[in-house]
Write an enzyme that holds these catalytic residues in place. Sequence first.
Site, PDB file in Angstrom:
ATOM      1  N   THR A   1       0.875  -1.178   0.000  1.00 21.79           N
ATOM      2  CA  THR A   1       0.000   0.000   0.000  1.00 21.79           C
ATOM      3  C   THR A   1       0.908   1.222   0.000  1.00 21.79           C
ATOM      4  O   THR A   1       1.985   1.194   0.598  1.00 21.79           O
ATOM      5  CB  THR A   1      -0.863  -0.013   1.284  1.00 21.79           C
ATOM      6  OG1 THR A   1      -1.775  -1.084   1.177  1.00 21.79           O
ATOM      7  CG2 THR A   1      -1.624   1.300   1.485  1.00 21.79           C
TER       8      THR A   1
ATOM      9  N   ARG B   1     -15.120  -6.327   0.301  1.00 23.64           N
ATOM     10  CA  ARG B   1     -14.378  -5.879   1.495  1.00 23.64           C
ATOM     11  C   ARG B   1     -13.633  -4.567   1.232  1.00 23.64           C
ATOM     12  O   ARG B   1     -12.992  -4.375   0.209  1.00 23.64           O
ATOM     13  CB  ARG B   1     -13.386  -6.971   1.892  1.00 23.64           C
ATOM     14  CG  ARG B   1     -12.516  -6.632   3.116  1.00 23.64           C
ATOM     15  CD  ARG B   1     -11.179  -6.080   2.725  1.00 23.64           C
ATOM     16  NE  ARG B   1     -10.325  -5.835   3.892  1.00 23.64           N
ATOM     17  CZ  ARG B   1      -9.204  -5.116   3.853  1.00 23.64           C
ATOM     18  NH1 ARG B   1      -8.803  -4.580   2.725  1.00 23.64           N
ATOM     19  NH2 ARG B   1      -8.483  -4.937   4.936  1.00 23.64           N
TER      20      ARG B   1
ATOM     21  N   GLY C   1     -10.925  -1.884   3.232  1.00 23.72           N
ATOM     22  CA  GLY C   1     -10.060  -1.737   4.405  1.00 23.72           C
ATOM     23  C   GLY C   1     -10.050  -0.314   4.926  1.00 23.72           C
ATOM     24  O   GLY C   1     -10.973   0.470   4.693  1.00 23.72           O
ATOM     25  N   ASP C   2      -8.979   0.028   5.602  1.00 25.08           N
ATOM     26  CA  ASP C   2      -8.871   1.349   6.238  1.00 25.08           C
ATOM     27  C   ASP C   2      -8.431   2.449   5.277  1.00 25.08           C
ATOM     28  O   ASP C   2      -8.717   3.634   5.511  1.00 25.08           O
ATOM     29  CB  ASP C   2      -7.849   1.302   7.372  1.00 25.08           C
ATOM     30  CG  ASP C   2      -6.462   0.948   6.844  1.00 25.08           C
ATOM     31  OD1 ASP C   2      -6.356  -0.028   6.077  1.00 25.08           O
ATOM     32  OD2 ASP C   2      -5.497   1.663   7.167  1.00 25.08           O
TER      33      ASP C   2
ATOM     34  N   THR D   1      -0.627   1.914   6.829  1.00 28.88           N
ATOM     35  CA  THR D   1      -0.576   0.682   6.051  1.00 28.88           C
ATOM     36  C   THR D   1      -0.560  -0.499   6.992  1.00 28.88           C
ATOM     37  O   THR D   1       0.130  -0.462   8.015  1.00 28.88           O
ATOM     38  CB  THR D   1       0.642   0.636   5.118  1.00 28.88           C
ATOM     39  OG1 THR D   1       0.670  -0.657   4.488  1.00 28.88           O
ATOM     40  CG2 THR D   1       1.962   0.870   5.846  1.00 28.88           C
ATOM     41  N   GLY D   2      -1.315  -1.529   6.662  1.00 27.72           N
ATOM     42  CA  GLY D   2      -1.348  -2.699   7.538  1.00 27.72           C
ATOM     43  C   GLY D   2      -2.698  -3.377   7.438  1.00 27.72           C
ATOM     44  O   GLY D   2      -3.461  -3.132   6.502  1.00 27.72           O
TER      45      GLY D   2
ATOM     46  N   GLY E   1      -6.091  -3.646   7.648  1.00 24.44           N
ATOM     47  CA  GLY E   1      -7.039  -2.545   7.708  1.00 24.44           C
ATOM     48  C   GLY E   1      -8.132  -2.662   8.752  1.00 24.44           C
ATOM     49  O   GLY E   1      -8.559  -1.653   9.333  1.00 24.44           O
TER      50      GLY E   1
HETATM   51  N1  ASP Z   1      -4.407  -1.267   4.810  1.00 24.21           N
HETATM   52  C1  ASP Z   1      -4.659  -1.959   3.589  1.00 24.21           C
HETATM   53  C2  ASP Z   1      -6.010  -2.639   3.698  1.00 24.21           C
HETATM   54  O1  ASP Z   1      -6.329  -3.183   4.745  1.00 24.21           O
HETATM   55  C3  ASP Z   1      -3.628  -2.989   3.241  1.00 24.21           C
HETATM   56  C4  ASP Z   1      -2.186  -2.629   3.555  1.00 24.21           C
HETATM   57  O2  ASP Z   1      -1.898  -1.508   3.891  1.00 24.21           O
HETATM   58  O3  ASP Z   1      -1.323  -3.534   3.474  1.00 24.21           O
HETATM   59  O4  ASP Z   1      -6.723  -2.692   2.723  1.00 24.21           O
END
Ligand code: ASP
Length: 325
Positions: free
Chosen positions: A192, A220, A222-223, A243-244, A246
């Site tokens: 991301t 779906r 995410g954040d 990033t992570g 979500g």
């Molecule tokens: N945060 C992103 C999501 O959950 C994915 C990522 O940042 O790796 O869609």
Amino acid sequence: MKAYQILILALSLWIVTPVFSQEKYAVVIHGGAGVMGRLKENKEEQQKYLVKLEEALLLGEKLLKEGKTAEDVVVEVISVMENSPLFNAGKGAVFTAEGKNELDASIMNGATLNAGAIAGVRDIKNPITAAREVMNNSEHVFLSGKGASEFAKKQGLEMVDNKYFFTELRYQSLKQLQKRLRERSNNDNTGTVGCAVLDTRGNICAGTSTGGMTNKKYGRIGDSPVIGAGTYANNKTCAVSCTGHGEYYIRLGFARDISALMEYKNMRVEEACREEIRKLSELQGTGGVIALDAQGNIAMEFNTEGMFRGFIKSSGEKEIAIFKK
Ligand code: ASP
């Protein structure tokens, strides 16, 4: 005015001008956090990421020196990373369970608290540009799916066939994951992208763009496109991009909480980011965050093995890194 007076005036202007024109600027970026498995032993592959991160940072610096706004710079810098197959955003987006690519992005302007976001789009080449159009040229903050695409087309943005987002690497990630049928802690999403900028007028802005998580189902989201979770900006506090995993970021209201820690608890940006990552770890979530404040203080925190990241500042400081120091 006499000649010697003009000379004194010119001389004092010449001395004083550089002091005032040295306005501060800063750019901080991430290209995703996670397990760096295949990269760890591969210096050549690492180099590709470092070069692309540097290209994005240098473009940001060039634009800021030309007097561009934080908002312009966030969009341009993120577009560079979206156009690269290396990151899970734009061109390199991961695949959904049905083998498609669905993209999310958001942007927030810290000077006005205006924000824009799009989610689940399949055909916008640079999702971050669509998020900005929503912010500046619609009465909404968040558009999704077909409606978002229709709006982007109307705004004259570059549209592509979903096949444009096909990359062999991400497709193999999907296939391997589906074979393993590993439901939880899927670590193949790294990539991301996000950016936070302080411009020479003292305004800050943040943006985030992603393909989401490999094998995602049921629409779906995410954040990353959620203002307050994956992205937030307020001149009074900070500009944040996350990033992570979500779902954890949404539950924590992650980006907005960092701003709140600064506003209500007087924490410094780095302290606030560390505290929020601590909360993430407590829930057993994984990921990272980049942020800056209106003084150009930078934070880059994560609880994963690595995070593609870097910053550049008017002071001449610069850093690009992948792994923990
Ligand atoms: N945060 C992103 C999501 O959950 C994915 C990522 O940042 O790796 O869609």
